[in-house]
Design a protein around this motif. Structure first.
Motif, PDB file in Angstrom:
ATOM      1  N   ARG A  69       0.949  -1.234  -0.073  1.00  0.00           N
ATOM      2  CA  ARG A  69       0.043  -0.109   0.000  1.00  0.00           C
ATOM      3  C   ARG A  69       0.884   1.356  -0.202  1.00  0.00           C
ATOM      4  O   ARG A  69       1.861   1.261   0.583  1.00  0.00           O
ATOM      5  CB  ARG A  69      -0.966  -0.160   1.367  1.00  0.00           C
ATOM      6  CG  ARG A  69      -1.969  -1.187   1.317  1.00  0.00           C
ATOM      7  CD  ARG A  69      -2.957  -1.063   2.442  1.00  0.00           C
ATOM      8  NE  ARG A  69      -2.477   0.037   3.573  1.00  0.00           N
ATOM      9  CZ  ARG A  69      -2.190  -0.339   4.682  1.00  0.00           C
ATOM     10  NH1 ARG A  69      -2.267  -1.569   5.045  1.00  0.00           N
ATOM     11  NH2 ARG A  69      -1.952   0.488   5.425  1.00  0.00           N
ATOM     12  N   GLN A  71       0.686   3.783   1.679  1.00  0.00           N
ATOM     13  CA  GLN A  71       0.768   4.173   3.096  1.00  0.00           C
ATOM     14  C   GLN A  71       2.101   3.383   3.730  1.00  0.00           C
ATOM     15  O   GLN A  71       2.817   3.839   4.465  1.00  0.00           O
ATOM     16  CB  GLN A  71      -0.382   4.187   4.043  1.00  0.00           C
ATOM     17  CG  GLN A  71      -1.295   4.945   3.435  1.00  0.00           C
ATOM     18  CD  GLN A  71      -2.470   4.250   2.451  1.00  0.00           C
ATOM     19  OE1 GLN A  71      -1.847   3.236   1.593  1.00  0.00           O
ATOM     20  NE2 GLN A  71      -3.690   4.224   2.506  1.00  0.00           N
ATOM     21  N   SER A  72       2.303   2.081   3.307  1.00  0.00           N
ATOM     22  CA  SER A  72       3.414   1.306   3.627  1.00  0.00           C
ATOM     23  C   SER A  72       4.601   1.660   3.203  1.00  0.00           C
ATOM     24  O   SER A  72       5.760   1.444   3.793  1.00  0.00           O
ATOM     25  CB  SER A  72       3.114  -0.081   3.550  1.00  0.00           C
ATOM     26  OG  SER A  72       1.904  -0.371   4.338  1.00  0.00           O
ATOM     27  N   ALA A  74       5.878   4.705   2.469  1.00  0.00           N
ATOM     28  CA  ALA A  74       6.274   6.100   3.088  1.00  0.00           C
ATOM     29  C   ALA A  74       7.389   5.760   4.058  1.00  0.00           C
ATOM     30  O   ALA A  74       8.350   6.593   4.018  1.00  0.00           O
ATOM     31  CB  ALA A  74       4.967   6.917   3.645  1.00  0.00           C
TER      32      ALA A  74
END
Length: 150
Positions: A69, A71-72, A74
């Protein structure tokens, strides 16, 4: 049914596979010790290899390529950036995005690490194996290539 030279039997092949896997793991660790690259997570290593191979990329494209994802991705990029391994710059095609690439210092470090591993392995082959044994290893390498070539 008796094993033939071309079919050494499942047990022997299983032991050979186990020995080969263990040996390759040990060789990989010894080579890694020669590079002194520090502690990297598997995700960080994967991102660095992808950036080296494919060139600059956005966080979202890296996340897609790595099956993560966004978000992962970042924190992975944040840690690499904080360590001076990658840097971000505005994407010329879309200024809202950031393109990440390897820093020149890290590229140099990668090249030096590879050279150190190559030097160690060359010296070790020369010091521990006779020319005839080196020829045997060369033949074995050709066989091993057949295991991994698609």
């Amino acid at each position: 049914m008796n094993a033939t030279p071309n079919d050494p039997g499942p047990m022997r092949t299983s032991v050979l596979a186990q020995d080969l896997r263990a040996l390759m793991g040990k060789l990989k660790r010894r080579l890694r010790d020669q590079a002194h690259v520090g502690d990297l997570t598997p995700s960080q290593v994967s991102v660095l290899l992808r950036l080296e191979k494919d060139g600059p990329a956005t966080a979202s494209s890296l996340a897609r390529a790595e099956g993560m994802r966004p978000q992962s991705m970042a924190p992975v990029l944040g840690a690499l950036e904080a360590a001076g391994r990658v840097s971000g710059a505005p994407d010329p095609a879309d200024g809202r995005q950031t393109l990440f690439s390897l820093t020149e210092a890290f590229r140099k470090s990668v090249e030096e690490g590879r050279a150190a591993r190559q030097d160690w392995l060359t010296r070790t082959l020369q010091a521990r194996l006779s020319p005839q044994e080196q020829d045997e290893v060369a033949r074995a390498v050709e066989l091993l290539k057949r295991l991994v070539d698609d």
